[in-house]
Write a protein that holds these residues in place. Structure first.
Motif, PDB file in Angstrom:
ATOM      1  N   LEU A 271      56.413  55.988  45.463  1.00  0.00           N
ATOM      2  CA  LEU A 271      56.770  56.129  44.053  1.00  0.00           C
ATOM      3  C   LEU A 271      58.079  55.420  43.703  1.00  0.00           C
ATOM      4  N   LEU A 272      58.964  55.249  44.674  1.00  0.00           N
ATOM      5  CA  LEU A 272      60.229  54.568  44.398  1.00  0.00           C
ATOM      6  C   LEU A 272      60.016  53.113  43.998  1.00  0.00           C
ATOM      7  N   SER A 273      58.859  52.560  44.353  1.00  0.00           N
ATOM      8  CA  SER A 273      58.570  51.171  43.997  1.00  0.00           C
ATOM      9  C   SER A 273      58.385  50.995  42.491  1.00  0.00           C
TER      10      SER A 273
ATOM     11  N   PRO B  27      59.636  53.967  25.251  1.00  0.00           N
ATOM     12  CA  PRO B  27      60.450  55.074  25.770  1.00  0.00           C
ATOM     13  C   PRO B  27      59.627  56.170  26.438  1.00  0.00           C
ATOM     14  N   PHE B  28      58.435  56.458  25.888  1.00  0.00           N
ATOM     15  CA  PHE B  28      57.589  57.506  26.452  1.00  0.00           C
ATOM     16  C   PHE B  28      57.127  57.119  27.855  1.00  0.00           C
ATOM     17  N   VAL B  29      56.671  55.891  28.028  1.00  0.00           N
ATOM     18  CA  VAL B  29      56.223  55.415  29.335  1.00  0.00           C
ATOM     19  C   VAL B  29      57.398  55.334  30.302  1.00  0.00           C
ATOM     20  N   ARG B  30      58.519  54.837  29.800  1.00  0.00           N
ATOM     21  CA  ARG B  30      59.710  54.702  30.647  1.00  0.00           C
ATOM     22  C   ARG B  30      60.155  56.055  31.191  1.00  0.00           C
ATOM     23  N   LYS B  31      60.125  57.055  30.341  1.00  0.00           N
ATOM     24  CA  LYS B  31      60.525  58.396  30.780  1.00  0.00           C
ATOM     25  C   LYS B  31      59.555  58.931  31.826  1.00  0.00           C
ATOM     26  N   GLY B  32      58.250  58.710  31.596  1.00  0.00           N
ATOM     27  CA  GLY B  32      57.252  59.170  32.556  1.00  0.00           C
ATOM     28  C   GLY B  32      57.403  58.509  33.907  1.00  0.00           C
ATOM     29  N   LEU B  33      57.623  57.198  33.915  1.00  0.00           N
ATOM     30  CA  LEU B  33      57.809  56.475  35.180  1.00  0.00           C
ATOM     31  C   LEU B  33      59.069  56.946  35.903  1.00  0.00           C
ATOM     32  N   GLN B  34      60.126  57.195  35.125  1.00  0.00           N
ATOM     33  CA  GLN B  34      61.366  57.649  35.743  1.00  0.00           C
ATOM     34  C   GLN B  34      61.196  59.027  36.380  1.00  0.00           C
ATOM     35  N   LEU B  35      60.411  59.881  35.733  1.00  0.00           N
ATOM     36  CA  LEU B  35      60.130  61.193  36.319  1.00  0.00           C
ATOM     37  C   LEU B  35      59.337  61.052  37.615  1.00  0.00           C
ATOM     38  N   LEU B  36      58.416  60.097  37.636  1.00  0.00           N
ATOM     39  CA  LEU B  36      57.668  59.832  38.866  1.00  0.00           C
ATOM     40  C   LEU B  36      58.602  59.384  39.980  1.00  0.00           C
ATOM     41  N   VAL B  37      59.488  58.455  39.643  1.00  0.00           N
ATOM     42  CA  VAL B  37      60.436  57.927  40.628  1.00  0.00           C
ATOM     43  C   VAL B  37      61.346  59.042  41.149  1.00  0.00           C
TER      44      VAL B  37
ATOM     45  N   GLN C  11      52.935  69.196  37.679  1.00  0.00           N
ATOM     46  CA  GLN C  11      52.978  70.180  36.601  1.00  0.00           C
ATOM     47  C   GLN C  11      54.251  70.029  35.778  1.00  0.00           C
ATOM     48  N   SER C  12      55.354  69.762  36.449  1.00  0.00           N
ATOM     49  CA  SER C  12      56.616  69.553  35.745  1.00  0.00           C
ATOM     50  C   SER C  12      56.561  68.288  34.888  1.00  0.00           C
ATOM     51  N   LEU C  13      55.969  67.238  35.447  1.00  0.00           N
ATOM     52  CA  LEU C  13      55.803  65.979  34.716  1.00  0.00           C
ATOM     53  C   LEU C  13      54.976  66.204  33.459  1.00  0.00           C
ATOM     54  N   ARG C  14      53.886  66.941  33.599  1.00  0.00           N
ATOM     55  CA  ARG C  14      53.022  67.224  32.452  1.00  0.00           C
ATOM     56  C   ARG C  14      53.770  68.016  31.381  1.00  0.00           C
ATOM     57  N   GLN C  15      54.525  69.030  31.781  1.00  0.00           N
ATOM     58  CA  GLN C  15      55.235  69.864  30.816  1.00  0.00           C
ATOM     59  C   GLN C  15      56.263  69.066  30.026  1.00  0.00           C
ATOM     60  N   VAL C  16      57.011  68.217  30.713  1.00  0.00           N
ATOM     61  CA  VAL C  16      58.050  67.432  30.038  1.00  0.00           C
ATOM     62  C   VAL C  16      57.426  66.458  29.045  1.00  0.00           C
TER      63      VAL C  16
ATOM     64  N   VAL D 100      50.272  61.630  35.454  1.00  0.00           N
ATOM     65  CA  VAL D 100      50.067  62.866  36.222  1.00  0.00           C
ATOM     66  C   VAL D 100      49.112  62.606  37.391  1.00  0.00           C
ATOM     67  N   ALA D 101      48.071  61.813  37.135  1.00  0.00           N
ATOM     68  CA  ALA D 101      47.128  61.486  38.207  1.00  0.00           C
ATOM     69  C   ALA D 101      47.813  60.704  39.329  1.00  0.00           C
ATOM     70  N   ILE D 102      48.727  59.806  38.965  1.00  0.00           N
ATOM     71  CA  ILE D 102      49.485  59.069  39.980  1.00  0.00           C
ATOM     72  C   ILE D 102      50.344  60.034  40.789  1.00  0.00           C
ATOM     73  N   ALA D 103      50.991  60.995  40.089  1.00  0.00           N
ATOM     74  CA  ALA D 103      51.830  61.980  40.771  1.00  0.00           C
ATOM     75  C   ALA D 103      51.002  62.834  41.732  1.00  0.00           C
ATOM     76  N   GLU D 104      49.744  63.080  41.383  1.00  0.00           N
ATOM     77  CA  GLU D 104      48.861  63.883  42.233  1.00  0.00           C
ATOM     78  C   GLU D 104      48.245  63.060  43.351  1.00  0.00           C
ATOM     79  N   GLY D 105      48.469  61.746  43.336  1.00  0.00           N
ATOM     80  CA  GLY D 105      47.955  60.878  44.400  1.00  0.00           C
ATOM     81  C   GLY D 105      46.478  60.576  44.300  1.00  0.00           C
ATOM     82  N   GLU D 106      45.931  60.617  43.084  1.00  0.00           N
ATOM     83  CA  GLU D 106      44.500  60.330  42.923  1.00  0.00           C
ATOM     84  C   GLU D 106      44.172  58.876  43.240  1.00  0.00           C
ATOM     85  N   ASN D 107      42.920  58.663  43.580  1.00  0.00           N
ATOM     86  CA  ASN D 107      42.443  57.303  43.862  1.00  0.00           C
ATOM     87  C   ASN D 107      42.511  56.454  42.584  1.00  0.00           C
ATOM     88  N   PRO D 108      43.034  55.215  42.668  1.00  0.00           N
ATOM     89  CA  PRO D 108      43.145  54.356  41.482  1.00  0.00           C
ATOM     90  C   PRO D 108      41.842  54.174  40.724  1.00  0.00           C
TER      91      PRO D 108
END
Length: 247
Positions: free
Chosen positions: A93-95, A106-116, A122-127, A226-234
């Protein structure tokens, strides 16, 4: 440029202007300063009275969306999310940190930063859902500004007509002034009803539909992150997100 919005506005003007000419009147009959002040300025005053300054300013910023809607390319975003998914699975995820720094949304940027930062799914979804709800609420308040104008202008048009008729009644001893006076009185009604049904209410409805489209777009992004955070298949992520495309 939204061709439908532009065409609708032009057709509305043609209907009013062409209709009055077809009825045997002149275009000059549509202009009346008193009616303009009562309906247009009165509607603006009532709207300002009920609206908070940030909301009114946001409504003005949103108005250009009617003719130039925000660009929402769902297919391109799905491909981008799938790329991020592949990258996170291969390099971690650091990549995604460099990608988040160059993301304009801004919405996407915030989501990616939370992933990083390693946020739990669940926390990502709530925010992100909180951001999405707040954004939707504020946008809808902006759209309701035009809806309110569409509510007030017909009433003020009636007030203008009544005031005009009052002026006519005070000049019953001058028969030559009755016809023009009555005609001028009803100009206010045309202003009020025409502006409400050919401009204010359609603008409000168009903005609401655009807001809904953007919410759908951002919800799709949320589900992808959220799916990326859960490690789902691409591939599974891609199939899931394709369901958001409205054809």
């Amino acid at each position: 440029m939204d061709v439908l919005s532009l065409s609708g506005l032009l057709l509305g003007l043609v209907a009013i202007l062409g209709g009055i000419v077809a009825k045997g009147s002149s275009l000059g009959a549509l202009w009346n300063l008193a009616a303009f002040l009562i309906v247009v300025v009165g509607t603006l005053g009532a709207t300002l009275l009920q609206t908070r300054a940030p909301v009114f300013a946001h409504a003005l910023r949103m108005f250009p969306w009617v003719f130039k809607p925000p660009r929402l390319d769902l297919e391109a975003m799905i491909k981008q999310i799938v790329v991020w998914s592949h990258l996170s699975r291969k390099e971690g995820l650091l990549s995604l940190e460099e990608r988040s720094e160059h993301e304009p949304d801004p919405f996407v940027r915030k989501g990616l930063q939370l992933l990083v930062d390693g946020a739990e799914p669940q926390s990502l979804r709530q925010v992100l859902e909180s951001d999405l709800d707040n954004s939707e609420s504020f946008d809808l308040q902006g759209a309701r500004v035009f809806e309110s104008m569409g509510t007030y202008s017909p009433t003020l048009g009636i007030i203008g007509a009544v005031m005009g008729l009052m002026a006519v009644m005070q000049n019953l001893t001058a028969p030559g002034r009755l016809g023009p006076g009555i005609a001028a009185a009803f100009v206010a009604t045309i202003y009020g009803v025409g502006l409400a049904n050919l401009f204010f209410l359609p603008v409000a409805s168009k903005l609401k539909s655009l807001i809904q489209a953007r919410i759908n777009y951002q919800t799709m992004i949320l589900e992808g992150l959220v799916a990326i955070a859960e490690g789902e298949n691409p591939r599974n992520i891609e199939h899931k997100l394709l369901g958001f495309i409205q054809r």
